[in-house]
Design a protein around this motif. Structure first.
Motif, mmCIF file in Angstrom:
data_model
loop_
_atom_site.group_PDB
_atom_site.id
_atom_site.type_symbol
_atom_site.label_atom_id
_atom_site.label_comp_id
_atom_site.label_asym_id
_atom_site.label_seq_id
_atom_site.Cartn_x
_atom_site.Cartn_y
_atom_site.Cartn_z
ATOM 1 N N ALA A 1 54.078 -3.833 -14.697
ATOM 2 C CA ALA A 1 52.652 -3.499 -14.642
ATOM 3 C C ALA A 1 51.960 -3.254 -13.346
ATOM 4 O O ALA A 1 50.700 -2.844 -13.135
ATOM 5 N N TYR A 2 52.667 -3.639 -12.313
ATOM 6 C CA TYR A 2 52.252 -3.637 -11.120
ATOM 7 C C TYR A 2 53.011 -2.594 -10.294
ATOM 8 O O TYR A 2 54.158 -2.766 -10.003
ATOM 9 N N ARG A 3 52.046 -1.917 -9.495
ATOM 10 C CA ARG A 3 52.689 -1.011 -8.280
ATOM 11 C C ARG A 3 52.594 -1.570 -7.154
ATOM 12 O O ARG A 3 51.288 -1.496 -6.601
ATOM 13 N N THR A 4 53.716 -1.473 -6.442
ATOM 14 C CA THR A 4 53.612 -1.980 -5.084
ATOM 15 C C THR A 4 53.873 -0.686 -4.086
ATOM 16 O O THR A 4 54.838 0.216 -4.497
ATOM 17 N N ARG B 1 41.782 0.372 -17.530
ATOM 18 C CA ARG B 1 41.907 1.121 -16.172
ATOM 19 C C ARG B 1 42.579 0.280 -15.158
ATOM 20 O O ARG B 1 42.887 -0.830 -15.408
ATOM 21 N N ALA B 2 43.244 1.186 -14.365
ATOM 22 C CA ALA B 2 43.966 0.478 -13.164
ATOM 23 C C ALA B 2 42.873 -0.294 -12.226
ATOM 24 O O ALA B 2 41.726 0.010 -12.226
ATOM 25 N N HIS B 3 43.613 -1.332 -11.603
ATOM 26 C CA HIS B 3 42.818 -2.325 -10.658
ATOM 27 C C HIS B 3 43.584 -2.393 -9.360
ATOM 28 O O HIS B 3 44.737 -2.992 -9.520
ATOM 29 N N LYS B 4 42.757 -2.278 -8.223
ATOM 30 C CA LYS B 4 43.455 -2.618 -7.019
ATOM 31 C C LYS B 4 43.396 -3.826 -6.728
ATOM 32 O O LYS B 4 42.154 -4.508 -6.723
ATOM 33 N N GLY C 1 50.755 -1.992 2.911
ATOM 34 C CA GLY C 1 50.561 -1.599 1.387
ATOM 35 C C GLY C 1 49.454 -2.099 0.701
ATOM 36 O O GLY C 1 48.648 -2.828 1.008
ATOM 37 N N THR C 2 49.528 -1.518 -0.569
ATOM 38 C CA THR C 2 48.634 -2.010 -1.691
ATOM 39 C C THR C 2 49.388 -2.631 -2.975
ATOM 40 O O THR C 2 50.634 -2.161 -3.138
ATOM 41 N N LEU C 3 48.530 -3.329 -3.646
ATOM 42 C CA LEU C 3 49.391 -3.910 -4.813
ATOM 43 C C LEU C 3 48.090 -3.635 -6.083
ATOM 44 O O LEU C 3 47.095 -3.995 -5.805
ATOM 45 N N THR C 4 48.651 -2.759 -6.994
ATOM 46 C CA THR C 4 47.759 -2.243 -8.187
ATOM 47 C C THR C 4 48.325 -2.536 -9.536
ATOM 48 O O THR C 4 49.391 -2.443 -9.678
ATOM 49 N N TRP C 5 47.304 -3.270 -10.492
ATOM 50 C CA TRP C 5 47.858 -3.488 -11.954
ATOM 51 C C TRP C 5 47.488 -2.030 -12.524
ATOM 52 O O TRP C 5 46.331 -1.435 -12.350
ATOM 53 N N GLU C 6 48.255 -1.621 -13.390
ATOM 54 C CA GLU C 6 48.019 -0.286 -14.180
ATOM 55 C C GLU C 6 48.048 -0.768 -15.659
ATOM 56 O O GLU C 6 48.879 -1.618 -16.210
ATOM 57 N N PRO C 7 47.228 -0.191 -16.392
ATOM 58 C CA PRO C 7 47.203 -0.486 -17.942
ATOM 59 C C PRO C 7 48.639 0.170 -18.626
ATOM 60 O O PRO C 7 49.111 1.116 -18.105
#
Length: 330
Positions: A34-37, A154-157, A176-182
């Motif tokens: 669920a996590y986009r790095t 929805r997605a959350h940074k 970089g960024t770490l985002t949670w995506e549904p």
């Protein structure tokens, strides 16, 4: 009999297909998460130096073609990795050398690993490219992030992150960024797999050669998907590659009029190793695949649905085991 021997030979060869080149650092990588790095860039441009997130964000990959040594610093800013012109070296006195062996960072750190100690370098690869888990880029707290709990639609940074590098006396940051995506609607993909399985079974009731064509198409798709993941260093792809080869062999042999039992075996391998084995992609947003997530899900759907239909067709087409009639004498 000859078909059975050929099928067994294909099975033996397929299951020893290598999963791809080993990374400089061993570890685990999820099929989906669920996590986009994402790596957004370096704090300063360095020609020949590149860093990217790989394996669905499980690891970072640094490639050093600068001609000079580049260091990756650990969690206490101690020297952790050095990528030199003759390969990659790891400082065995860095706690990061042990914490980064797994995605969860649960490897015990030996007492002699002291970030203040002088580096003791151990060569781990002849490559100028290295992959490693880095806890600074991951979400390590159990459970959903608070933002996702409040609004899971929805997605959350979650945060920005940085990993320090050093070249000579110059410090460079990987940012970089770490985002949670549904998650995707998993039920849609499972429904699609079930519908495909029923459709293939219906075809098989009419003409088994049509299912042979399905086996060839599904085996090709699964083979391409698994080999693509293996080429990127994904682990555990050998069973899916083997299942794809078996499905292709079963399709060819069934097309030539061989026993439907081969179609049953090939379909079972395809459904289990190519479909169910990668079904996590139905339930998480970020998949370990270079293309879009829907393409990976479509490949897994095809393996699961077509494989199930091949199994059902093989069962329906097996010769009857009814006893022969008893002849009577006058």
């Amino acid at each position: 009999m000859r078909s059975g021997f050929l099928f067994a030979a294909v099975l033996a060869g397929a299951l020893v297909v290598p999963a791809g080149p080993a990374s400089a650092h061993g570890g685990d990588a999820p099929d989906a998460t669920a996590y986009r790095t994402e790596v957004t860039g370096l704090s300063m441009s360095v020609p020949g130096l590149s860093v990217r997130a790989v394996e669905a964000g499980a690891r970072l990959e640094l490639t050093n073609d600068t001609g000079r040594t580049v260091e990756v610093l650990g969690y206490r800013n101690e020297p952790y990795l050095e990528v030199r012109s003759d390969g990659t070296y790891q400082n065995v006195n860095s706690p990061a050398a042990y914490l980064n062996r797994t995605l969860d960072g649960d490897t015990p750190v030996p007492s002699n690993a002291d970030p203040a100690a002088a580096p003791q370098w151990q060569r781990i690869s002849t490559d100028r490219s290295v992959r490693w888990h880095d806890q600074r880029t991951h979400w390590l707290t159990p459970g959903l992030p608070p933002q996702a709990q409040a609004d899971p639609t929805r997605a959350h940074k979650l945060r920005d992150w940085s990993v320090p590098l050093r070249q000579g006396v110059t410090t460079i940051e990987v940012r970089g960024t770490l985002t949670w995506e549904p998650p995707p609607a998993a039920w849609c993909w499972w429904l699609g797999a079930a519908a495909l399985g029923l459709a293939v079974t219906a075809l098989g009731r009419r003409r088994i050669r049509w299912v042979s064509a399905v086996a060839l198409v599904a085996g090709t798709i699964t083979f391409g998907y698994a080999v693509t993941r293996a080429s990127l260093g994904a682990e555990g792809t050998a069973p899916a590659i083997g299942a794809a080869v078996l499905a292709l062999a079963a399709g060819v042999l069934t097309l030539r009029g061989r026993t439907p039992f081969l179609l049953l075996l090939g379909g079972a391998a395809l459904a289990i190793f190519g479909g169910l084995g990668d079904a996590g992609v139905f339930h998480q947003a970020v998949v370990n695949f270079p293309g879009p997530g829907w393409l990976a899900r479509a490949a897994v759907l095809t393996a699961a649905g077509a494989g199930a239909g091949m199994v059902a067709t093989g069962l329906l087409r097996l010769p009857s085991a009814a006893p022969a009639p008893i002849s009577s004498t006058a």
